[in-house]
Design an enzyme around this catalytic site. Sequence first.
Site, PDB file in Angstrom:
ATOM      1  N   ARG A   1       0.800  -1.194   0.032  1.00  0.00           N
ATOM      2  CA  ARG A   1      -0.053   0.058   0.128  1.00  0.00           C
ATOM      3  C   ARG A   1       0.820   1.224   0.023  1.00  0.00           C
ATOM      4  NH1 ARG A   1      -2.216  -3.822   2.803  1.00  0.00           N
ATOM      5  NH2 ARG A   1      -1.436  -3.093   4.893  1.00  0.00           N
TER       6      ARG A   1
ATOM      7  N   GLU B   1       5.602  -9.692  15.011  1.00  0.00           N
ATOM      8  CA  GLU B   1       4.870 -10.275  16.176  1.00  0.00           C
ATOM      9  C   GLU B   1       5.301 -11.861  16.469  1.00  0.00           C
ATOM     10  OE1 GLU B   1       0.973  -9.183  16.607  1.00  0.00           O
ATOM     11  OE2 GLU B   1       0.711  -9.964  18.852  1.00  0.00           O
TER      12      GLU B   1
HETATM   13  P1  AMP Z   1       5.103  -2.321  11.625  1.00  0.00           P
HETATM   14  O1  AMP Z   1       6.432  -2.763  10.779  1.00  0.00           O
HETATM   15  O2  AMP Z   1       4.675  -3.044  12.625  1.00  0.00           O
HETATM   16  O3  AMP Z   1       4.949  -0.725  11.830  1.00  0.00           O
HETATM   17  O4  AMP Z   1       3.857  -2.575  10.590  1.00  0.00           O
HETATM   18  C1  AMP Z   1       3.758  -1.690   9.287  1.00  0.00           C
HETATM   19  C2  AMP Z   1       3.540  -2.331   8.307  1.00  0.00           C
HETATM   20  O5  AMP Z   1       2.502  -3.334   8.238  1.00  0.00           O
HETATM   21  C3  AMP Z   1       2.804  -1.345   7.129  1.00  0.00           C
HETATM   22  O6  AMP Z   1       3.607  -1.710   5.883  1.00  0.00           O
HETATM   23  C4  AMP Z   1       1.533  -1.495   7.129  1.00  0.00           C
HETATM   24  O7  AMP Z   1       0.813  -1.680   5.722  1.00  0.00           O
HETATM   25  C5  AMP Z   1       1.140  -2.876   7.902  1.00  0.00           C
HETATM   26  N1  AMP Z   1       0.242  -2.892   8.850  1.00  0.00           N
HETATM   27  C6  AMP Z   1       0.525  -3.016  10.277  1.00  0.00           C
HETATM   28  N2  AMP Z   1      -0.617  -3.164  10.841  1.00  0.00           N
HETATM   29  C7  AMP Z   1      -1.521  -2.559  10.323  1.00  0.00           C
HETATM   30  C8  AMP Z   1      -3.130  -2.553  10.224  1.00  0.00           C
HETATM   31  N3  AMP Z   1      -3.522  -2.605  11.731  1.00  0.00           N
HETATM   32  N4  AMP Z   1      -3.834  -2.145   9.126  1.00  0.00           N
HETATM   33  C9  AMP Z   1      -3.376  -2.079   7.831  1.00  0.00           C
HETATM   34  N5  AMP Z   1      -1.977  -2.323   7.723  1.00  0.00           N
HETATM   35  C10 AMP Z   1      -1.234  -2.855   8.976  1.00  0.00           C
END
Ligand code: AMP
Length: 184
Positions: free
Chosen positions: A72, A109
Amino acid sequence: MTAQPVETLDALLTRLVRDIPDFPTPGVVFKDISPLLADHAGFSAVVDALAAPGRDPDGACVVDKVAGIEARGFILAAPVALALGAGFVPIRKAGKLPAATYQESYALEYGEATIEVHQDAISAGDRVLIVDDVLATGGTVAAATALVERCGGTVCGVSVLIELDFLAGSGKLGDLPLLSLLHV
Ligand code: AMP
């Protein structure tokens, strides 16, 4: 005639990003930006807002590249790059880019993820704006920052649509300027 109140970005995003509970796994509330992308005025407004950290106070572009994170992030970062007059760089999941890459792995996670960038996508000294849809734990943006730096570039800012404050992802970004259009 009475002027219509201008909708704030906060209100716009609250209206056009929908929560999908338990997707892709139980317990996760997925932030679905499809309704926002389908709304021309809404999509245009967020592209302008995400591009702002790539401009100086006079509106001139101060970045060489805009990097978007699969998938996205691509949809948002490409129009931001065009709006700024900068190049677009895809940061992709492992195994998708055809030429020589740098790789960074980071903890999820459960398990691990790896993202890559073409080694020649960013030149030494390039100033880079990173764009993604959601900042959750911050691991993805931190890994993307490391990739830009391995190419010799400097990340001068990060723009995201939504920051999930309860996951404290900004803590992984140190002093990097972070623009989050909506905090939830
Ligand atoms: P993080 O590495 O944990 O910050 O996760 C970020 C990535 O995971 C981004 O590229 C988001 O597109 C996706 N992502 C994580 N959590 C969500 C969520 N609740 N809704 C949509 N996309 C998420």
